[in-house]
Design an enzyme around this catalytic site. Structure first.
Site, PDB file in Angstrom:
ATOM      1  N   GLY A   1      41.204  42.379  29.736  1.00  0.00           N
ATOM      2  CA  GLY A   1      42.535  42.962  29.946  1.00  0.00           C
ATOM      3  C   GLY A   1      43.610  42.176  29.237  1.00  0.00           C
ATOM      4  N   ASN A   2      44.852  42.442  29.586  1.00  0.00           N
ATOM      5  CA  ASN A   2      45.964  41.703  28.996  1.00  0.00           C
ATOM      6  C   ASN A   2      47.071  41.550  30.034  1.00  0.00           C
ATOM      7  OD1 ASN A   2      48.040  43.936  28.655  1.00  0.00           O
ATOM      8  ND2 ASN A   2      46.271  44.799  27.574  1.00  0.00           N
TER       9      ASN A   2
END
Ligand code: CTP
Length: 410
Positions: A208-209
């Site tokens: 993810g980020n």
């Protein structure tokens, strides 16, 4: 710097939410003066408002006469917020009545006035209320569109008070810019992506980020309150409250986001790609949780490229497949490196992506991600560039929406 805010509270069950709103204002350093109507005190007592604001509370014009409160409070306010604004309060305000302290204050206020309506759907949709809202808007007041959802009892529909955080954000915007919420997007359809995609590795893990979705949500909120029909595609944004009056679509991965955007763009007048879309996804997704020590224990993650959603929209429009789409807005989060600074990389990205507008943020050192403030540049395909001054994400959103309105008019 703290401002003087009058919070008017009319008599509806949502009056209890005014308590949180008052709290948000005082915590932000503002001085709050609460003016409930007589019927609001059936829902929340004067002592509660006095304790939260630290100021005396009265409903009529005959208390404290030497103070001439019915004139002073309005004259001295930097902002008047009425939350909740009931059908009756809107009617009295539209008629210009002054039969209690709140309506008298509305007539003497020089400051921006924000009404946050809350009532049953039938009342909101009644032609009398529709006309009263139009009258108040024509005179320069900001009347928010209510949220849709569960109302008192078992009913549901438009009429819910927007969340106190949302009212506070829009009130803060009016303190920054009194002219920030004109109804200039009425009849426009705007598609906005927000949040960060998650690329699954197995049923438990993902890549993810750090994008929280706050900037995209702020754009959705401002565009909706400027009259647009907004669809907000949230990638893993459950922590954020839905903006009032916005259609929500939830997605997880970049592929899901791409599919939803492709389905919705033919209808849209503008596309705002605020989501942080993963450029790569794992080539293989394990069907069961990966275990350490097992034969299948991975030693590396192989990645494959995701489609570029923004570039696809630009290409589809160039091929004539999206004739309605007049504004494509991209976002770039840059750190700067040996090759050039943040703005250098932003200009290069605008050329490479081919969108109409690019919002460029500097990231790293705690900037931009997961915080409420932001700053950057707005770069346009016609070569014009403007600085987005340091401010709330709502203020930044209003500048982005201004530029978008310009493109939609052109
Ligand atoms: N974007 C997109 N699809 C992708 C990746 C990015 O639509 N697969 C969009 C983002 O929503 C954003 C813009 O493209 O509006 C720029 O995103 P960014 O990650 O900065 O762009 P990249 O092309 O990945 O640039 P870089 O060369 O920095 O990796």
């Amino acid at each position: 710097m703290g401002k003087r805010i009058v919070v008017g509270v009319a008599g509806g069950i949502a009056a209890y939410k005014a308590c949180s709103l008052i709290r948000l204002f005082t915590e932000a350093g503002h001085q709050v003066r609460v003016i409930p109507t007589e019927s609001a005190l059936n829902f929340v007592g004067a002592a509660t408002f006095e304790a939260l604001s630290g100021q005396p509370v009265q409903t009529g014009v005959f208390a404290d006469v030497p103070e001439v409160a019915h004139v002073r409070l309005g004259q001295q306010a930097d902002l008047v917020v009425v939350a909740p604004a009931t059908a009756d309060l809107l009617a009295r305000a539209a008629a210009g009545r002054a039969d209690d302290l709140l309506t008298a204050t509305l007539l003497t206020a020089h400051a921006p006035v924000l009404f946050a309506p809350a009532m049953h759907t039938e009342m909101w949709l009644h032609p009398a209320t529709v006309e009263n809202v139009a009258t108040l808007r024509r005179r320069g007041a900001v009347v928010l569109d209510p949220a849709a959802g569960r109302l008192t009892g078992t009913d549901s529909g438009p009429g819910r008070l927007p969340e106190p955080e949302e009212i506070a954000a829009l009130a803060g915007l009016l303190l920054d810019r009194a002219d920030a919420l004109p109804r200039d997007l009425t009849g426009r359809k705007i598609l906005i992506t927000a949040g960060g995609t998650r690329e699954p590795l197995d049923p438990v893990r993902f890549i993810g980020n750090r994008s929280s979705g706050k900037q995209g949500y702020a754009v959705a909120r401002v565009a909706a309150q400027r009259g647009a029909e907004v669809t907000l595609i949230g990638a893993n944004t459950r922590a954020l409250a839905d903006p009032a009056g916005v259609e929500m679509v939830r997605v997880g991965s970049a592929a899901e986001l791409a599919e939803t955007v492709a389905k919705r763009t033919p209808e849209a007048d503008a596309l705002v790609m605020a989501a942080a879309v993963a450029d790569f996804r794992p080539t293989r997704v394990a069907g069961a949780k990966m275990k350490k020590g097992a034969d299948s224990e991975p030693s590396a993650i192989e990645l494959v490229r995701n489609d570029d959603v923004l570039a696809t929209a630009v290409a589809d429009r160039a091929d004539g497949r999206l004739p309605r789409l007049s504004a494509i807005v991209g976002f770039a989060a840059e750190t700067g490196d040996a090759a050039g600074d943040v703005l250098f990389h932003g200009r290069a990205k605008l050329r490479r992506k081919g969108c109409d507008l690019l919002v460029v943020n500097a990231v790293g050192d705690g900037k931009a991600f997961e915080v409420d403030h932001n700053a950057g540049w707005l770069l346009a395909a016609d070569g014009s560039e403007s600085v987005l001054e340091q401010g709330s994400k709502t203020l930044m959103a209003s500048r982005i929406v201004d530029a978008m309105v310009g493109l939609l008019r052109a």
